[in-house]
Design a protein around this motif. Sequence first.
Motif, PDB file in Angstrom:
ATOM      1  N   ASP A 110       0.865  -1.172   0.000  1.00 32.58           N
ATOM      2  CA  ASP A 110       0.000   0.000   0.000  1.00 32.58           C
ATOM      3  C   ASP A 110       0.905   1.225   0.000  1.00 32.58           C
ATOM      4  O   ASP A 110       1.609   1.488   0.983  1.00 32.58           O
ATOM      5  CB  ASP A 110      -0.885  -0.018   1.247  1.00 32.58           C
ATOM      6  CG  ASP A 110      -1.747   1.221   1.396  1.00 32.58           C
ATOM      7  OD1 ASP A 110      -1.751   2.097   0.505  1.00 32.58           O
ATOM      8  OD2 ASP A 110      -2.430   1.324   2.441  1.00 32.58           O
ATOM      9  N   ALA A 111       0.905   1.974  -1.089  1.00 28.20           N
ATOM     10  CA  ALA A 111       1.781   3.146  -1.212  1.00 28.20           C
ATOM     11  C   ALA A 111       1.558   4.133  -0.068  1.00 28.20           C
ATOM     12  O   ALA A 111       2.513   4.736   0.432  1.00 28.20           O
ATOM     13  CB  ALA A 111       1.548   3.835  -2.555  1.00 28.20           C
ATOM     14  N   ASP A 112       0.327   4.282   0.363  1.00 31.94           N
ATOM     15  CA  ASP A 112       0.008   5.262   1.413  1.00 31.94           C
ATOM     16  C   ASP A 112       0.644   4.905   2.754  1.00 31.94           C
ATOM     17  O   ASP A 112       0.868   5.780   3.578  1.00 31.94           O
ATOM     18  CB  ASP A 112      -1.505   5.384   1.572  1.00 31.94           C
ATOM     19  CG  ASP A 112      -2.196   5.821   0.283  1.00 31.94           C
ATOM     20  OD1 ASP A 112      -1.561   6.550  -0.515  1.00 31.94           O
ATOM     21  OD2 ASP A 112      -3.345   5.417   0.065  1.00 31.94           O
ATOM     22  N   SER A 113       0.964   3.627   2.946  1.00 27.51           N
ATOM     23  CA  SER A 113       1.516   3.197   4.237  1.00 27.51           C
ATOM     24  C   SER A 113       2.942   3.708   4.462  1.00 27.51           C
ATOM     25  O   SER A 113       3.429   3.709   5.587  1.00 27.51           O
ATOM     26  CB  SER A 113       1.497   1.672   4.343  1.00 27.51           C
ATOM     27  OG  SER A 113       2.463   1.092   3.480  1.00 27.51           O
ATOM     28  N   PHE A 114       3.610   4.157   3.414  1.00 26.23           N
ATOM     29  CA  PHE A 114       4.988   4.627   3.548  1.00 26.23           C
ATOM     30  C   PHE A 114       5.096   6.114   3.877  1.00 26.23           C
ATOM     31  O   PHE A 114       6.192   6.607   4.145  1.00 26.23           O
ATOM     32  CB  PHE A 114       5.776   4.323   2.269  1.00 26.23           C
ATOM     33  CG  PHE A 114       5.944   2.851   1.996  1.00 26.23           C
ATOM     34  CD1 PHE A 114       6.562   2.016   2.921  1.00 26.23           C
ATOM     35  CD2 PHE A 114       5.486   2.299   0.820  1.00 26.23           C
ATOM     36  CE1 PHE A 114       6.724   0.667   2.669  1.00 26.23           C
ATOM     37  CE2 PHE A 114       5.638   0.943   0.552  1.00 26.23           C
ATOM     38  CZ  PHE A 114       6.253   0.125   1.476  1.00 26.23           C
ATOM     39  N   GLY A 115       3.983   6.818   3.841  1.00 32.67           N
ATOM     40  CA  GLY A 115       3.995   8.243   4.196  1.00 32.67           C
ATOM     41  C   GLY A 115       4.931   9.041   3.309  1.00 32.67           C
ATOM     42  O   GLY A 115       5.062   8.777   2.108  1.00 32.67           O
ATOM     43  N   ASP A 116       5.627  10.003   3.925  1.00 32.03           N
ATOM     44  CA  ASP A 116       6.476  10.909   3.156  1.00 32.03           C
ATOM     45  C   ASP A 116       7.820  10.286   2.754  1.00 32.03           C
ATOM     46  O   ASP A 116       8.625  10.939   2.093  1.00 32.03           O
ATOM     47  CB  ASP A 116       6.686  12.222   3.900  1.00 32.03           C
ATOM     48  CG  ASP A 116       7.409  12.061   5.228  1.00 32.03           C
ATOM     49  OD1 ASP A 116       7.779  10.923   5.601  1.00 32.03           O
ATOM     50  OD2 ASP A 116       7.599  13.084   5.909  1.00 32.03           O
ATOM     51  N   LYS A 117       8.048   9.035   3.127  1.00 33.27           N
ATOM     52  CA  LYS A 117       9.286   8.348   2.708  1.00 33.27           C
ATOM     53  C   LYS A 117       9.178   7.842   1.265  1.00 33.27           C
ATOM     54  O   LYS A 117      10.174   7.457   0.664  1.00 33.27           O
ATOM     55  CB  LYS A 117       9.606   7.199   3.652  1.00 33.27           C
ATOM     56  CG  LYS A 117       9.974   7.683   5.044  1.00 33.27           C
ATOM     57  CD  LYS A 117      10.219   6.535   5.977  1.00 33.27           C
ATOM     58  CE  LYS A 117      10.574   7.082   7.342  1.00 33.27           C
ATOM     59  NZ  LYS A 117      10.005   6.337   8.424  1.00 33.27           N
ATOM     60  N   LEU A 118       7.948   7.820   0.724  1.00 39.29           N
ATOM     61  CA  LEU A 118       7.724   7.395  -0.653  1.00 39.29           C
ATOM     62  C   LEU A 118       7.553   8.644  -1.520  1.00 39.29           C
ATOM     63  O   LEU A 118       6.713   9.500  -1.241  1.00 39.29           O
ATOM     64  CB  LEU A 118       6.474   6.525  -0.763  1.00 39.29           C
ATOM     65  CG  LEU A 118       6.245   5.924  -2.149  1.00 39.29           C
ATOM     66  CD1 LEU A 118       7.171   4.742  -2.392  1.00 39.29           C
ATOM     67  CD2 LEU A 118       4.800   5.500  -2.314  1.00 39.29           C
ATOM     68  N   LYS A 119       8.369   8.724  -2.557  1.00 35.18           N
ATOM     69  CA  LYS A 119       8.324   9.854  -3.492  1.00 35.18           C
ATOM     70  C   LYS A 119       7.993   9.320  -4.881  1.00 35.18           C
ATOM     71  O   LYS A 119       8.546   8.309  -5.307  1.00 35.18           O
ATOM     72  CB  LYS A 119       9.675  10.579  -3.559  1.00 35.18           C
ATOM     73  CG  LYS A 119      10.275  10.958  -2.223  1.00 35.18           C
ATOM     74  CD  LYS A 119       9.607  12.152  -1.635  1.00 35.18           C
ATOM     75  CE  LYS A 119      10.335  12.565  -0.357  1.00 35.18           C
ATOM     76  NZ  LYS A 119       9.489  13.207   0.587  1.00 35.18           N
ATOM     77  N   TRP A 120       7.120  10.021  -5.578  1.00 39.76           N
ATOM     78  CA  TRP A 120       6.815   9.695  -6.971  1.00 39.76           C
ATOM     79  C   TRP A 120       7.695  10.593  -7.820  1.00 39.76           C
ATOM     80  O   TRP A 120       7.524  11.811  -7.822  1.00 39.76           O
ATOM     81  CB  TRP A 120       5.335   9.904  -7.254  1.00 39.76           C
ATOM     82  CG  TRP A 120       4.472   8.891  -6.560  1.00 39.76           C
ATOM     83  CD1 TRP A 120       4.073   8.926  -5.249  1.00 39.76           C
ATOM     84  CD2 TRP A 120       3.941   7.695  -7.105  1.00 39.76           C
ATOM     85  NE1 TRP A 120       3.317   7.808  -4.954  1.00 39.76           N
ATOM     86  CE2 TRP A 120       3.219   7.044  -6.078  1.00 39.76           C
ATOM     87  CE3 TRP A 120       3.996   7.113  -8.374  1.00 39.76           C
ATOM     88  CZ2 TRP A 120       2.559   5.834  -6.290  1.00 39.76           C
ATOM     89  CZ3 TRP A 120       3.331   5.905  -8.581  1.00 39.76           C
ATOM     90  CH2 TRP A 120       2.629   5.277  -7.543  1.00 39.76           C
ATOM     91  N   GLU A 121       8.660   9.971  -8.507  1.00 34.46           N
ATOM     92  CA  GLU A 121       9.666  10.739  -9.218  1.00 34.46           C
ATOM     93  C   GLU A 121       9.730  10.340 -10.695  1.00 34.46           C
ATOM     94  O   GLU A 121       9.512   9.182 -11.042  1.00 34.46           O
ATOM     95  CB  GLU A 121      11.034  10.527  -8.563  1.00 34.46           C
ATOM     96  CG  GLU A 121      11.047  11.029  -7.128  1.00 34.46           C
ATOM     97  CD  GLU A 121      12.338  10.765  -6.390  1.00 34.46           C
ATOM     98  OE1 GLU A 121      12.805  11.697  -5.717  1.00 34.46           O
ATOM     99  OE2 GLU A 121      12.876   9.649  -6.488  1.00 34.46           O
ATOM    100  N   THR A 122      10.079  11.304 -11.521  1.00 33.38           N
ATOM    101  CA  THR A 122      10.189  11.085 -12.951  1.00 33.38           C
ATOM    102  C   THR A 122      11.288  10.077 -13.254  1.00 33.38           C
ATOM    103  O   THR A 122      12.385  10.169 -12.724  1.00 33.38           O
ATOM    104  CB  THR A 122      10.495  12.408 -13.677  1.00 33.38           C
ATOM    105  OG1 THR A 122       9.497  13.356 -13.322  1.00 33.38           O
ATOM    106  CG2 THR A 122      10.508  12.218 -15.179  1.00 33.38           C
TER     107      THR A 122
END
Length: 114
Positions: free
Chosen positions: A62-74
Amino acid sequence: MTLIFKIVPKSLWQEAIGLGVFKGAPVDLQDGFIHFSAEDQVRETAAKHFAGQQELLLAAFDADSFGDKLKWETSRGGALFPHLYAPLDPTTALWVKDLPLSPDGSHDFPELAR
């Protein structure tokens, strides 16, 4: 919930289970983050980076479970890819399934829904 996926060699995942932490595959360690793919990206990721490889697993998170440690990057082709800037607890995977090779050499993906 937004699902993201990690393709990982079975041996590396089993090691992470034993240690209680997954710090990443060699490419992740080199790049400084754990590479993930969104549902619409994961098949291309397998074809591009794991062609012909056996003994792989596909883990869903679940992407949301990682909080601000997950970044969507180009990344590839300008698309936004999920990158995790932290180690992860492998037990937080929603599911982990085998990612076998088909007779044609491509990977045979399981159903990606939860």
